[in-house]
Design an enzyme around this catalytic site. Structure first.
Site, short mmCIF file in Angstrom:
data_model
loop_
_atom_site.label_atom_id
_atom_site.label_comp_id
_atom_site.label_asym_id
_atom_site.label_seq_id
_atom_site.Cartn_x
_atom_site.Cartn_y
_atom_site.Cartn_z
N GLY A 1 10.27 4.87 -11.74
CA GLY A 1 8.92 5.03 -11.22
C GLY A 1 8.93 5.51 -9.78
N ASP B 1 -4.98 -1.36 -3.85
CA ASP B 1 -4.55 -0.25 -4.71
C ASP B 1 -4.42 -0.73 -6.15
OD1 ASP B 1 -3.83 2.28 -5.48
OD2 ASP B 1 -1.80 2.20 -4.69
N GLY C 1 6.20 6.09 -6.29
CA GLY C 1 4.88 5.94 -5.69
C GLY C 1 4.86 6.53 -4.30
#
Length: 553
Positions: A291, A412, A293
């Site tokens: 992942g 978020d 971000g």
């Protein structure tokens, strides 16, 4: 009448309802004092007033409610001492006075409550020693006296009790930990922040032995090999120490054990563990990337067979300017404050001249965003699992907003930051943009979050409140039901769900079978709550505590 928008004070006329058996006014906006007339309700078995803004003292007349089994006055602004008359409530089994401003000592008369199983006095200003008569509570199973000013030694009589869970963290207690099941099974989080405890518990020094405290041993054997330079270690530690000062309503007191509070959070075993993580990720090779971000990339690291962790490597390297490590420090600061089943577990962190990273539990199924974008995986995430995932996020946010001091705003909340484990239980993750709301601060900040989830008021004001997360949760809840981001609905929502004339069929993810009648009702309830969360006026949105309670019904 719980979970409404009732304002004003509690009417004294309620004292005339002498046949009343249960009174629940929780999670409203009630102010003023608890009327002494409630003491006339001689048949009352439950009095639930938590989650309001009630002030003043508990009326001594509450001690006249001799039939009461459950009393919850938590999360208000109640002051003065706990009345000794509560010792007359001989049938009570649940007593919660947490998150108020009570001072002075615990009245020893509470030791007479032989049927009490759950006692929560946490987050007050209570002081003095823990009265030994508390140990007379033979039915007590759960005791929480954390975040107070208790001092002295813990009574040895605790060893004779049948306690299952105890939390004594953040007081000024000292001396040996009693040898009982509750204390032996207590986590370090439930004991930390005291003056000088000792005993056979991980993180505490053995009693009667000298030498370096374990916290300092961790510091010397773990962090020094990992820090690139002494200057960096001083800067990072000082920033963390100063940032973890918690302001309380009428005081600004530094915890004397702030250093240890910082030191124990790493689960690393020194340089060896650092090297194992580097080896397990092949020096953060792309083949281990799971992942990415805005603040870091996440890698899967198998340290040994079956022992898998997720490692978040921060993008910004240390360059001498601590601002480059702001998100890294934010995440450490937030994650060391919290412990909840629906929040990803934090194992430790590393600051190094080459790498800065955080270590979490590894969650098998990945993010909600990934699952919902995959046809096969989305089909496995059936309606029951989706309802449970939405509830899990709500519970996590309620905990962050209402059970953490100061409150933590995630900023978020989105489907990419909600991870699912093997049982599809939801876990909120990625606290790089989290903000701790200081009561004496304006809490203005730069814009943060994911496009499509950001509360509309942040377009014209940078003031962060819990209601920003509430809005994002509303978007997320609709996304989980629709199976995709509800961009069309959110963009046309005028503030009234009734005006939108949306049919349930139009809201449901077509990749799943049409739900049963029971699940339809649950999904409609979630949608009702989600649209309340999307109100353009932040003040009109419910709190996450109310959202969590509504979804639990």
């Amino acid at each position: 009448m719980a979970e409404n928008h009732i304002t004003g004070s509690i009417p004294v006329e309620l004292g005339n309802l002498t046949q009343l058996g249960r009174l629940n006014l929780s999670s409203n906006f009630l102010v003023g004092e608890i009327p002494e007339e409630l003491g006339k309700l001689s048949l009352l078995e439950e009095l639930i007033l938590n989650g309001n803004q009630l002030s003043g003292a508990i009326p001594p007349e509450i001690g006249s409610l001799t039939e009461i089994t459950r009393l919850d006055l938590s999360t208000n602004k109640l002051t003065k001492s706990i009345p000794a008359t509560l010792g007359n409530l001989l049938k009570i089994n649940y007593l919660n006075l947490s998150n108020n401003q009570f001072s002075q000592e615990i009245p020893p008369q509470l030791g007479k409550l032989s049927l009490l199983t759950d006692l929560d006095l946490s987050h007050n200003f209570l002081s003095g020693e823990i009265p030994s008569k508390i140990c007379h509570l033979e039915s007590l199973q759960d005791l929480n006296i954390s975040h107070n000013n208790f001092s002295g030694f813990i009574p040895r009589e605790f060893e004779k009790m049948n306690l299952l869970n105890i939390d004594i963290s953040y007081n000024e207690l000292q001396g040996p930990i009693p040898n009982s099941t509750a204390f032996r099974s207590a986590t370090i989080e439930e004991l930390q922040g005291n003056k000088d405890l000792c005993g056979d518990v991980r993180g505490l020094r053995p009693c009667g032995k000298h030498g370096l405290h374990k916290g300092w041993k961790i510091f010397l054997t773990v962090f020094f090999p990992l820090l690139g330079a002494l200057v960096l270690s001083v800067v990072v530690i000082c920033i963390l120490f100063s940032s973890r000062r918690v302001k309380r309503d009428s005081r600004n007191q530094e915890n004397a054990m702030q250093n240890e509070e910082f030191l124990w959070i790493s689960a690393f075993k020194g340089k060896k563990m650092y090297e194992e993580i580097i080896a397990a990720t092949k020096d953060f090779d792309a083949s281990h990337l799971i992942g990415k971000g805005g603040h870091g990339s996440v890698y899967k690291a198998e340290l040994s067979p079956g022992n898998i962790v997720a490692v978040k490597k921060i993008h910004s390297m240390y360059t001498g300017d601590i601002a480059h490590q702001k998100e890294f420090l934010n995440e450490i600061r937030a994650l060391t404050e919290i412990k909840h089943r629906n929040i990803v577990k934090f194992f430790g962190f590393c600051v190094h001249s080459r790498h800065s990273f955080l270590v979490y539990e590894y969650l098998e199924r990945g993010s909600l965003a990934t699952i919902l974008s995959n046809e096969a995986e989305a089909a496995v995430l059936d309606w029951s699992k989706r309802v449970n995932a939405i509830k899990g996020v709500a519970h996590a946010l309620s905990y962050m907003h209402h059970d953490c001091f100061p409150p933590i705003v995630h900023r978020d909340i989105s489907s990419k930051n909600v991870l699912l484990d093997e049982e599809c239980e939801a876990h909120v993750s990625d606290f790089g943009t989290a903000k701790l709301l200081e009561r004496d601060s304006s809490n203005w900040t730069q814009l943060a979050g994911t496009y499509g989830y950001i509360a509309p008021e942040l377009a014209y004001t940078m003031k962060v409140t819990e209601k920003c997360d509430v809005y994002s949760f509303g978007v997320l809840a609709l996304e989980v039901i629709q199976g995709k981001h509800p961009v069309d609905i959110v963009s046309t929502f005028s503030g009234s769900y009734a005006d939108m004339n949306i049919e349930l069929d139009d809201m449901l993810d077509p990749r799943l079978q049409f739900p049963s009648l029971e699940l339809q009702n649950k999904l409609i309830s979630i949608m009702d709550v989600a649209f309340l969360c999307l109100d353009v006026n932040p003040q009109s949105r419910p709190t996450m505590q109310i959202v969590s309670q509504l979804l639990s019904n």
